[in-house]
Design a protein around this motif. Sequence first.
Motif, mmCIF file in Angstrom:
data_model
loop_
_atom_site.group_PDB
_atom_site.id
_atom_site.type_symbol
_atom_site.label_atom_id
_atom_site.label_comp_id
_atom_site.label_asym_id
_atom_site.label_seq_id
_atom_site.Cartn_x
_atom_site.Cartn_y
_atom_site.Cartn_z
ATOM 1 N N MET A 228 0.824 -1.204 0.000
ATOM 2 C CA MET A 228 0.000 0.000 0.000
ATOM 3 C C MET A 228 0.864 1.262 0.000
ATOM 4 N N LYS A 229 1.960 1.232 0.725
ATOM 5 C CA LYS A 229 2.875 2.378 0.726
ATOM 6 C C LYS A 229 3.374 2.648 -0.689
ATOM 7 N N ASP A 230 3.761 1.592 -1.404
ATOM 8 C CA ASP A 230 4.240 1.743 -2.772
ATOM 9 C C ASP A 230 3.138 2.204 -3.714
ATOM 10 N N ILE A 231 1.985 1.554 -3.671
ATOM 11 C CA ILE A 231 0.883 1.892 -4.575
ATOM 12 C C ILE A 231 0.432 3.331 -4.365
ATOM 13 N N ALA A 232 0.219 3.718 -3.112
ATOM 14 C CA ALA A 232 -0.221 5.081 -2.812
ATOM 15 C C ALA A 232 0.849 6.106 -3.183
ATOM 16 N N GLY A 233 2.102 5.700 -3.127
ATOM 17 C CA GLY A 233 3.194 6.596 -3.479
ATOM 18 C C GLY A 233 3.509 6.647 -4.957
ATOM 19 N N THR B 180 -6.084 13.593 -11.305
ATOM 20 C CA THR B 180 -6.799 14.695 -11.952
ATOM 21 C C THR B 180 -8.076 15.047 -11.196
ATOM 22 N N HIS B 181 -8.821 14.034 -10.770
ATOM 23 C CA HIS B 181 -10.116 14.270 -10.123
ATOM 24 C C HIS B 181 -10.030 14.456 -8.609
ATOM 25 N N MET B 182 -9.070 13.823 -7.967
ATOM 26 C CA MET B 182 -9.010 13.845 -6.506
ATOM 27 C C MET B 182 -7.824 14.627 -5.942
ATOM 28 N N GLY B 183 -6.953 15.085 -6.807
ATOM 29 C CA GLY B 183 -5.767 15.799 -6.344
ATOM 30 C C GLY B 183 -4.606 14.850 -6.111
ATOM 31 N N LYS B 184 -3.499 15.422 -5.712
ATOM 32 C CA LYS B 184 -2.277 14.646 -5.504
ATOM 33 C C LYS B 184 -2.397 13.744 -4.285
ATOM 34 N N ASN B 185 -1.583 12.697 -4.309
ATOM 35 C CA ASN B 185 -1.539 11.771 -3.184
ATOM 36 C C ASN B 185 -0.920 12.454 -1.975
ATOM 37 N N VAL B 186 -1.540 12.217 -0.815
ATOM 38 C CA VAL B 186 -1.017 12.781 0.426
ATOM 39 C C VAL B 186 -0.754 11.693 1.469
ATOM 40 N N GLY B 187 -0.741 10.435 1.023
ATOM 41 C CA GLY B 187 -0.405 9.353 1.938
ATOM 42 C C GLY B 187 -1.404 8.214 1.884
ATOM 43 N N TYR B 188 -1.305 7.362 2.883
ATOM 44 C CA TYR B 188 -2.207 6.221 2.999
ATOM 45 C C TYR B 188 -2.421 5.945 4.478
ATOM 46 N N LYS C 229 -4.998 8.209 0.323
ATOM 47 C CA LYS C 229 -5.468 9.568 0.553
ATOM 48 C C LYS C 229 -4.960 10.524 -0.529
ATOM 49 N N GLN C 230 -5.911 11.238 -1.121
ATOM 50 C CA GLN C 230 -5.611 12.261 -2.106
ATOM 51 C C GLN C 230 -5.996 13.610 -1.491
ATOM 52 N N GLU C 231 -5.705 14.695 -2.145
ATOM 53 C CA GLU C 231 -5.994 16.020 -1.592
ATOM 54 C C GLU C 231 -7.485 16.249 -1.345
ATOM 55 N N LYS C 232 -8.355 15.738 -2.229
ATOM 56 C CA LYS C 232 -9.779 16.045 -2.158
ATOM 57 C C LYS C 232 -10.654 14.870 -1.738
ATOM 58 N N SER C 233 -10.145 13.678 -1.791
ATOM 59 C CA SER C 233 -10.923 12.490 -1.450
ATOM 60 C C SER C 233 -9.962 11.323 -1.289
ATOM 61 N N ALA C 234 -10.491 10.110 -1.322
ATOM 62 C CA ALA C 234 -9.640 8.938 -1.118
ATOM 63 C C ALA C 234 -10.190 7.744 -1.881
ATOM 64 N N LEU C 235 -9.296 6.822 -2.177
ATOM 65 C CA LEU C 235 -9.676 5.507 -2.678
ATOM 66 C C LEU C 235 -9.619 4.538 -1.507
ATOM 67 N N VAL C 236 -10.487 3.535 -1.551
ATOM 68 C CA VAL C 236 -10.499 2.503 -0.520
ATOM 69 C C VAL C 236 -9.954 1.228 -1.134
ATOM 70 N N TRP C 237 -8.921 0.665 -0.525
ATOM 71 C CA TRP C 237 -8.304 -0.582 -0.978
ATOM 72 C C TRP C 237 -8.628 -1.681 0.017
ATOM 73 N N TYR C 238 -9.062 -2.836 -0.491
ATOM 74 C CA TYR C 238 -9.389 -4.008 0.312
ATOM 75 C C TYR C 238 -8.426 -5.146 -0.023
ATOM 76 N N PHE C 239 -7.841 -5.744 0.997
ATOM 77 C CA PHE C 239 -6.961 -6.904 0.841
ATOM 78 C C PHE C 239 -7.532 -8.027 1.705
ATOM 79 N N THR C 240 -7.930 -9.131 1.097
ATOM 80 C CA THR C 240 -8.518 -10.254 1.832
ATOM 81 C C THR C 240 -7.621 -11.477 1.684
ATOM 82 N N PHE C 241 -7.228 -12.045 2.811
ATOM 83 C CA PHE C 241 -6.346 -13.211 2.843
ATOM 84 C C PHE C 241 -7.080 -14.413 3.419
ATOM 85 N N TYR C 242 -6.708 -15.578 2.928
ATOM 86 C CA TYR C 242 -7.230 -16.846 3.417
ATOM 87 C C TYR C 242 -6.058 -17.678 3.939
ATOM 88 N N LYS C 243 -6.255 -18.285 5.104
ATOM 89 C CA LYS C 243 -5.221 -19.139 5.668
ATOM 90 C C LYS C 243 -5.559 -20.595 5.368
#
Length: 143
Positions: free
Chosen positions: A39-44, A81-89, A109-123
């Motif tokens: 997530m750090k890489d993707i958001a960055g 373009t729509h949400m502004g620059k990335n400001v972290g995660y 987290k973007q300047e104006k809004s955010a994307l929600v990322w879901y990661f689901t793991f199975y053991k």
Amino acid sequence: MKNWIAALFAAFLLLPVSGAWAGELGSLGAVKTLTDTAMKDIAGGKIDAGFKALQPYVAFSQEEFGEFKAHVAEQMPQVETHMGKNVGYELVEDKELGTSLYRAVYLQKQEKSALVWYFTFYKGADGWTLNDFNFNDHIKDLF
């Protein structure tokens, strides 16, 4: 903007699950470290690096995984373009269900809004495998 995210999400859900090349993570701590690193890489903006970290542990074929990565890479400029620059995660939910399921929910987290990322793991018998991951812009659904 919601239409392209919904279409990408729907296309990803249609991917058949195949564990032919999925590796396993030995502990829940390793799962949490993996998702945070990705997530750090993707958001960055380092989409290739984030997906490369996840790749050994996904339950999809390499071809399907690569297609999803390409779609994400294509869409991120539109997100900016729509949400502004990335400001972290931020990790906003960390949930275990029984002893076999784990889900991490992150905000990109973007300047104006955010994307929600879901990661689901199975053991399974040999460890944890990334069973599903996706994103959308439905932040209201977190409440």
